[in-house]
Design an enzyme around this catalytic site. Structure first.
Site, PDB file in Angstrom:
ATOM      1  N   LYS A  50      24.068  26.730  10.138  1.00  0.00           N
ATOM      2  CA  LYS A  50      23.382  27.452   8.973  1.00  0.00           C
ATOM      3  C   LYS A  50      22.383  28.543   9.314  1.00  0.00           C
ATOM      4  CE  LYS A  50      25.872  25.202   7.873  1.00  0.00           C
ATOM      5  NZ  LYS A  50      27.044  24.042   8.037  1.00  0.00           N
ATOM      6  N   GLU A 201      45.533  29.906   9.395  1.00  0.00           N
ATOM      7  CA  GLU A 201      45.435  28.633   8.709  1.00  0.00           C
ATOM      8  C   GLU A 201      46.922  27.953   8.639  1.00  0.00           C
ATOM      9  OE1 GLU A 201      43.416  25.845   7.888  1.00  0.00           O
ATOM     10  OE2 GLU A 201      45.639  24.853   7.151  1.00  0.00           O
ATOM     11  N   ALA A 268      39.175  25.418  15.452  1.00  0.00           N
ATOM     12  CA  ALA A 268      38.342  24.969  14.370  1.00  0.00           C
ATOM     13  C   ALA A 268      39.455  24.157  13.617  1.00  0.00           C
ATOM     14  CB  ALA A 268      37.550  25.941  13.722  1.00  0.00           C
ATOM     15  N   GLY A 270      39.697  20.603  13.145  1.00  0.00           N
ATOM     16  CA  GLY A 270      39.175  19.373  12.868  1.00  0.00           C
ATOM     17  C   GLY A 270      38.482  18.870  14.064  1.00  0.00           C
ATOM     18  N   HIS A 444      15.127  29.520 -18.231  1.00  0.00           N
ATOM     19  CA  HIS A 444      15.714  30.904 -18.222  1.00  0.00           C
ATOM     20  C   HIS A 444      14.651  31.851 -17.472  1.00  0.00           C
ATOM     21  CE1 HIS A 444      17.787  34.417 -19.715  1.00  0.00           C
ATOM     22  NE2 HIS A 444      16.573  34.855 -20.174  1.00  0.00           N
TER      23      HIS A 444
HETATM   24  P1  FAD Z   1      26.991  12.973  15.804  1.00  0.00           P
HETATM   25  O1  FAD Z   1      26.146  13.848  15.214  1.00  0.00           O
HETATM   26  O2  FAD Z   1      28.348  13.327  16.543  1.00  0.00           O
HETATM   27  O3  FAD Z   1      26.236  12.122  16.857  1.00  0.00           O
HETATM   28  C1  FAD Z   1      26.792  11.107  17.788  1.00  0.00           C
HETATM   29  C2  FAD Z   1      25.834  11.134  18.983  1.00  0.00           C
HETATM   30  O4  FAD Z   1      26.359   9.880  19.903  1.00  0.00           O
HETATM   31  C3  FAD Z   1      25.989  12.262  19.847  1.00  0.00           C
HETATM   32  O5  FAD Z   1      24.571  12.726  20.230  1.00  0.00           O
HETATM   33  C4  FAD Z   1      26.670  11.733  21.212  1.00  0.00           C
HETATM   34  O6  FAD Z   1      26.708  12.344  22.473  1.00  0.00           O
HETATM   35  C5  FAD Z   1      26.216  10.260  21.026  1.00  0.00           C
HETATM   36  N1  FAD Z   1      27.098   9.406  21.874  1.00  0.00           N
HETATM   37  C6  FAD Z   1      28.443   9.347  21.892  1.00  0.00           C
HETATM   38  N2  FAD Z   1      28.696   8.272  22.685  1.00  0.00           N
HETATM   39  C7  FAD Z   1      27.773   7.653  22.994  1.00  0.00           C
HETATM   40  C8  FAD Z   1      27.623   6.547  24.013  1.00  0.00           C
HETATM   41  N3  FAD Z   1      28.510   5.856  24.326  1.00  0.00           N
HETATM   42  N4  FAD Z   1      26.073   6.263  24.080  1.00  0.00           N
HETATM   43  C9  FAD Z   1      25.310   6.977  23.676  1.00  0.00           C
HETATM   44  N5  FAD Z   1      25.339   8.101  23.081  1.00  0.00           N
HETATM   45  C10 FAD Z   1      26.535   8.308  22.780  1.00  0.00           C
HETATM   46  N6  FAD Z   1      27.932  18.095   8.029  1.00  0.00           N
HETATM   47  C11 FAD Z   1      27.011  18.184   7.256  1.00  0.00           C
HETATM   48  O7  FAD Z   1      26.805  17.453   5.915  1.00  0.00           O
HETATM   49  N7  FAD Z   1      26.531  19.649   6.683  1.00  0.00           N
HETATM   50  C12 FAD Z   1      27.004  20.566   7.491  1.00  0.00           C
HETATM   51  O8  FAD Z   1      26.496  21.749   7.011  1.00  0.00           O
HETATM   52  C13 FAD Z   1      27.747  20.501   8.735  1.00  0.00           C
HETATM   53  N8  FAD Z   1      27.703  21.567   9.480  1.00  0.00           N
HETATM   54  C14 FAD Z   1      28.532  21.530  10.813  1.00  0.00           C
HETATM   55  C15 FAD Z   1      28.752  22.534  11.170  1.00  0.00           C
HETATM   56  C16 FAD Z   1      29.400  22.258  12.634  1.00  0.00           C
HETATM   57  C17 FAD Z   1      29.823  23.477  13.489  1.00  0.00           C
HETATM   58  C18 FAD Z   1      29.861  21.013  13.059  1.00  0.00           C
HETATM   59  C19 FAD Z   1      30.637  20.779  14.145  1.00  0.00           C
HETATM   60  C20 FAD Z   1      29.601  20.032  12.121  1.00  0.00           C
HETATM   61  C21 FAD Z   1      28.986  20.277  10.710  1.00  0.00           C
HETATM   62  N9  FAD Z   1      28.933  18.996  10.083  1.00  0.00           N
HETATM   63  C22 FAD Z   1      28.021  19.289   9.003  1.00  0.00           C
HETATM   64  C23 FAD Z   1      29.132  17.591  10.456  1.00  0.00           C
HETATM   65  C24 FAD Z   1      27.888  16.734  11.086  1.00  0.00           C
HETATM   66  O9  FAD Z   1      27.481  17.415  12.199  1.00  0.00           O
HETATM   67  C25 FAD Z   1      28.635  15.406  11.255  1.00  0.00           C
HETATM   68  O10 FAD Z   1      29.227  14.684  10.160  1.00  0.00           O
HETATM   69  C26 FAD Z   1      27.580  14.630  11.807  1.00  0.00           C
HETATM   70  O11 FAD Z   1      26.787  15.145  12.996  1.00  0.00           O
HETATM   71  C27 FAD Z   1      27.816  13.212  12.050  1.00  0.00           C
HETATM   72  O12 FAD Z   1      26.973  12.455  12.482  1.00  0.00           O
HETATM   73  P2  FAD Z   1      26.905  11.304  13.535  1.00  0.00           P
HETATM   74  O13 FAD Z   1      25.879  10.642  13.777  1.00  0.00           O
HETATM   75  O14 FAD Z   1      28.214  10.369  13.149  1.00  0.00           O
HETATM   76  O15 FAD Z   1      27.743  11.811  14.855  1.00  0.00           O
HETATM   77  P1  NAD Z   2      38.775  20.698   8.779  1.00  0.00           P
HETATM   78  O1  NAD Z   2      39.384  19.233   8.925  1.00  0.00           O
HETATM   79  O2  NAD Z   2      37.789  20.974   7.662  1.00  0.00           O
HETATM   80  O3  NAD Z   2      39.683  21.852   8.949  1.00  0.00           O
HETATM   81  C1  NAD Z   2      40.519  22.305   9.876  1.00  0.00           C
HETATM   82  C2  NAD Z   2      41.691  22.949   9.346  1.00  0.00           C
HETATM   83  O4  NAD Z   2      42.439  23.494  10.528  1.00  0.00           O
HETATM   84  C3  NAD Z   2      42.452  22.484   8.330  1.00  0.00           C
HETATM   85  O5  NAD Z   2      42.559  23.389   7.392  1.00  0.00           O
HETATM   86  C4  NAD Z   2      43.994  22.352   8.887  1.00  0.00           C
HETATM   87  O6  NAD Z   2      44.991  22.283   8.278  1.00  0.00           O
HETATM   88  C5  NAD Z   2      43.871  23.351  10.005  1.00  0.00           C
HETATM   89  N1  NAD Z   2      44.690  23.255  11.289  1.00  0.00           N
HETATM   90  C6  NAD Z   2      45.142  22.171  11.778  1.00  0.00           C
HETATM   91  N2  NAD Z   2      45.785  22.477  12.960  1.00  0.00           N
HETATM   92  C7  NAD Z   2      46.119  23.813  12.822  1.00  0.00           C
HETATM   93  C8  NAD Z   2      46.659  24.587  13.633  1.00  0.00           C
HETATM   94  N3  NAD Z   2      47.220  24.066  14.883  1.00  0.00           N
HETATM   95  N4  NAD Z   2      46.637  25.949  13.285  1.00  0.00           N
HETATM   96  C9  NAD Z   2      46.200  26.516  12.171  1.00  0.00           C
HETATM   97  N5  NAD Z   2      45.401  25.534  11.451  1.00  0.00           N
HETATM   98  C10 NAD Z   2      45.409  24.218  11.938  1.00  0.00           C
HETATM   99  O7  NAD Z   2      37.878  20.694  10.121  1.00  0.00           O
HETATM  100  P2  NAD Z   2      36.754  21.694  10.609  1.00  0.00           P
HETATM  101  O8  NAD Z   2      36.604  22.737   9.957  1.00  0.00           O
HETATM  102  O9  NAD Z   2      36.978  21.747  12.242  1.00  0.00           O
HETATM  103  O10 NAD Z   2      35.405  20.769  10.213  1.00  0.00           O
HETATM  104  C11 NAD Z   2      35.165  19.500  11.168  1.00  0.00           C
HETATM  105  C12 NAD Z   2      34.246  18.603  10.656  1.00  0.00           C
HETATM  106  O11 NAD Z   2      33.031  18.970  10.478  1.00  0.00           O
HETATM  107  C13 NAD Z   2      34.718  18.281   9.091  1.00  0.00           C
HETATM  108  O12 NAD Z   2      34.610  16.807   9.159  1.00  0.00           O
HETATM  109  C14 NAD Z   2      33.868  19.000   8.141  1.00  0.00           C
HETATM  110  O13 NAD Z   2      33.357  18.180   7.026  1.00  0.00           O
HETATM  111  C15 NAD Z   2      32.458  19.002   9.252  1.00  0.00           C
HETATM  112  N6  NAD Z   2      31.749  20.433   8.867  1.00  0.00           N
HETATM  113  C16 NAD Z   2      31.028  20.142   7.675  1.00  0.00           C
HETATM  114  C17 NAD Z   2      30.390  21.409   7.126  1.00  0.00           C
HETATM  115  C18 NAD Z   2      29.605  21.318   6.192  1.00  0.00           C
HETATM  116  O14 NAD Z   2      29.596  20.355   5.254  1.00  0.00           O
HETATM  117  N7  NAD Z   2      29.086  22.824   5.468  1.00  0.00           N
HETATM  118  C19 NAD Z   2      30.327  22.551   7.964  1.00  0.00           C
HETATM  119  C20 NAD Z   2      31.101  22.486   9.159  1.00  0.00           C
HETATM  120  C21 NAD Z   2      31.956  21.506   9.579  1.00  0.00           C
END
Ligand code: FAD
Ligand code: NAD
Length: 467
Positions: A50, A201, A268, A270, A444
């Site tokens: 962000k 996609e 990207a 999933g 407004h």
């Molecule tokens: P994580 O944040 O993955 O944290 C898990 C932690 O556990 C990690 O630090 C890992 O290293 C640690 N861990 C793993 N195994 C062990 C172990 N055995 N011992 C000790 N530690 C361990 N979500 C939103 O709501 N809004 C967003 O704008 C948003 N943007 C995103 C953008 C990107 C690029 C990505 C990749 C994700 C985004 N997400 C967003 C999704 C969000 O980051 C995740 O849903 C969230 O971080 C999940 O939280 P979590 O605690 O389950 O896991």
């Molecule tokens: P996603 O599941 O949102 O999207 C993955 C996309 O890739 C899907 O549309 C799928 O059809 C496509 N895809 C799968 N295999 C493919 C292939 N071989 N070729 C082309 N397309 C293919 O997953 P993401 O965008 O990787 O995000 C991962 C997680 O991070 C999600 O759970 C998301 O909610 C979270 N996230 C959230 C935010 C936010 O809340 N603003 C921002 C970033 C990430």
């Protein structure tokens, strides 16, 4: 007597959320974190991504300053992003948040133990040689990016969001595989900072094929295309081949075969749960066929007594705020209280692209598939004064409500819909009637008037509603 009431494994939003909430309830808590406090969200997800989108917005605004009568001495398009400085700023934001989190955990007397946590056969946690006895364990080990066979992620030419959210260089040309949330957020950044971007996609709908209402996603697809992103749906990509100048990516769509040369490929597609080396099997914690830990949807209890799981490691929407909500419910379950169960059908979603997309509840297609008797009404931002003042009139608020009944869903695209979602989230979850929301005053001029106007129109009367 146990060392702790709760031991949490994983220091991301789920894990630190559970630790903070449990400590605030007076419990003795240990948080096991593998030197990654803040997890994906703070270190390489929500926050840095962000921050980059905000950089893109500043640049876009600077380049369009002339539209508002701001006239610089030099060419108004003469701004560009210095990615080293952008990266430094992003790191500054992340460091401040991680530091603040450490302070908060200390203040709540949560013991943070750095290391890899795993379960023993009794469902207790071990970190190296140390055993931590507790009444309950919460697993919050999160997720990691999925990869595609033939796409060897090297962090340079083939990357995931782990690299793009924190890197200090920009490619000139990029192909993004996956038009989901990560794909479109980075496409939005790259479009604004001048990277030649191709989005591929697999599903026929190229932009956000799953989640928001189709009509809403179309507005974003159009906006990305207008800013130069080549958007391809129904694409089957082959493994990239090295060329003299970069990488060649061949693909096939319904329109035939194609090829694009790029400097970098962002995968990207999933994320997958992190469960390796956790000792799940020995402890009797079951996982599903895709590796997600199985839990009871209300209590978040796993199949091993006293062990709970939350966040990205279970099969619920992969969002930080969902992980927080699950953290609260798991701790309530451990306390023997009735947990505030997460209503997964009414979770708020925000995609921080330009324009932003936000939604809660059912889309029009979902209401149709459920064979509900429903009504759809929209208010376009083109008819909203504040949107005109901002110069951001693309988009709409689309409301789906049961016929003469409560709200089913609100799906939006346009300026600051991320912030407009809070009101709509409350209304949908309260199962309010649209007319009840329309009866409240919306200031407004504000973007929120678009919500008030469309809700009021469900009563058969309206102010500025234009259909
Ligand atoms: P994580 O944040 O993955 O944290 C898990 C932690 O556990 C990690 O630090 C890992 O290293 C640690 N861990 C793993 N195994 C062990 C172990 N055995 N011992 C000790 N530690 C361990 N979500 C939103 O709501 N809004 C967003 O704008 C948003 N943007 C995103 C953008 C990107 C690029 C990505 C990749 C994700 C985004 N997400 C967003 C999704 C969000 O980051 C995740 O849903 C969230 O971080 C999940 O939280 P979590 O605690 O389950 O896991
Ligand atoms: P996603 O599941 O949102 O999207 C993955 C996309 O890739 C899907 O549309 C799928 O059809 C496509 N895809 C799968 N295999 C493919 C292939 N071989 N070729 C082309 N397309 C293919 O997953 P993401 O965008 O990787 O995000 C991962 C997680 O991070 C999600 O759970 C998301 O909610 C979270 N996230 C959230 C935010 C936010 O809340 N603003 C921002 C970033 C990430």
């Amino acid at each position: 007597m146990s060392d702790f009431d709760i031991v949490v494994i994983g220091g991301g939003p789920g894990g630190y959320g559970a630790a903070l909430y449990a400590a605030s309830a007076g419990l003795k808590v240990a948080l096991v974190s593998d030197n990654d406090l803040g997890g994906t969200c703070l270190n390489r997800g929500c926050i840095p991504a962000k921050s980059l989108l905000q950089t893109a917005e500043v640049l876009r605004n600077a380049q369009h300053a002339g539209d508002f009568g701001i006239v610089p001495n030099a060419d108004p398009k003469g701004f560009k992003a210095d990615w080293k400085q952008v990266s430094r700023r992003t790191t500054g934001v992340v460091d401040k948040l991680v530091g603040g989190l450490g302070g908060l955990l200390k203040q709540r007397k949560v013991e943070v133990i750095n290391g890899h946590g795993q379960l023993d056969a009794n469902g207790q946690v071990k970190v190296g040689k140390r055993s931590l006895s507790s009444r309950a364990v919460i697993i919050a080990t999160g997720s990691q990016p999925k990869s595609i066979p033939g796409f060897a992620v090297d962090g340079k030419t083939i990357v995931t969001s782990d690299h793009t959210s924190r890197g200090d260089t920009l490619p000139k040309r990029i192909a993004i595989i996956g038009g989901g949330v990560i794909g479109v957020e980075f496409a939005s950044v790259y479009a604004d900072v001048g990277v030649e971007t191709t989005l591929l996609e697999a599903l026929p709908t190229a932009v956000l094929p799953v989640g928001p209402d189709e009509e809403i996603a179309k507005v974003l697809a159009k906006a990305l295309a207008k800013r130069g992103v080549k958007v391809l749906g129904g694409a089957r990509v082959s493994a990239p081949k090295k060329t003299a100048k970069g990488l060649q990516l061949d693909y096939e769509t319904a329109a035939g075969k194609g090829s694009v040369e790029v400097d970098q490929v962002l995968v990207a597609i999933g994320r997958a749960p992190v469960t390796e080396g956790l000792g799940l099997q020995a402890a009797g914690v079951q996982v599903d066929e895709r590796g997600f830990i199985k839990v009871d949807a209300t209590t978040l209890a796993t199949t091993c007594k006293g062990v709970y799981a939350i966040g990205d490691v279970i099969k619920t929407p992969g969002l930080a705020h969902v992980a927080y909500a699950e953290a609260v419910a798991a701790v309530q379950s451990i306390l023997g209280e009735r947990p505030t169960a997460v209503d997964y059908g009414r979770v708020p979603f925000v995609v921080y692209t330009h324009p932003e997309v936000a939604w809660v509840g059912m889309s029009e297609a979902e209401a149709k598939a459920a064979k509900l008797d429903f009504e759809v009404r929209k208010f376009r931002f083109a008819g909203n004064g504040r949107a005109m003042i901002l110069g951001e009139t693309d988009g709409m608020v689309k409301v789906i409500a049961a016929k003469n009944g409560p709200l089913l869903g609100v799906h939006m695209v346009g300026p600051w819909v991320s912030e407009l979602l809070a009101e709509n989230y409350l209304a949908v979850n309260w199962q309010a009637l649209p007319g009840e929301v329309g009866a409240f005053i919306h200031p407004h001029p504000s973007l929120s008037e678009a919500v008030g106007e469309v809700m009021l129109s469900f009563t058969g009367r309206s102010l500025h509603y234009h259909g």
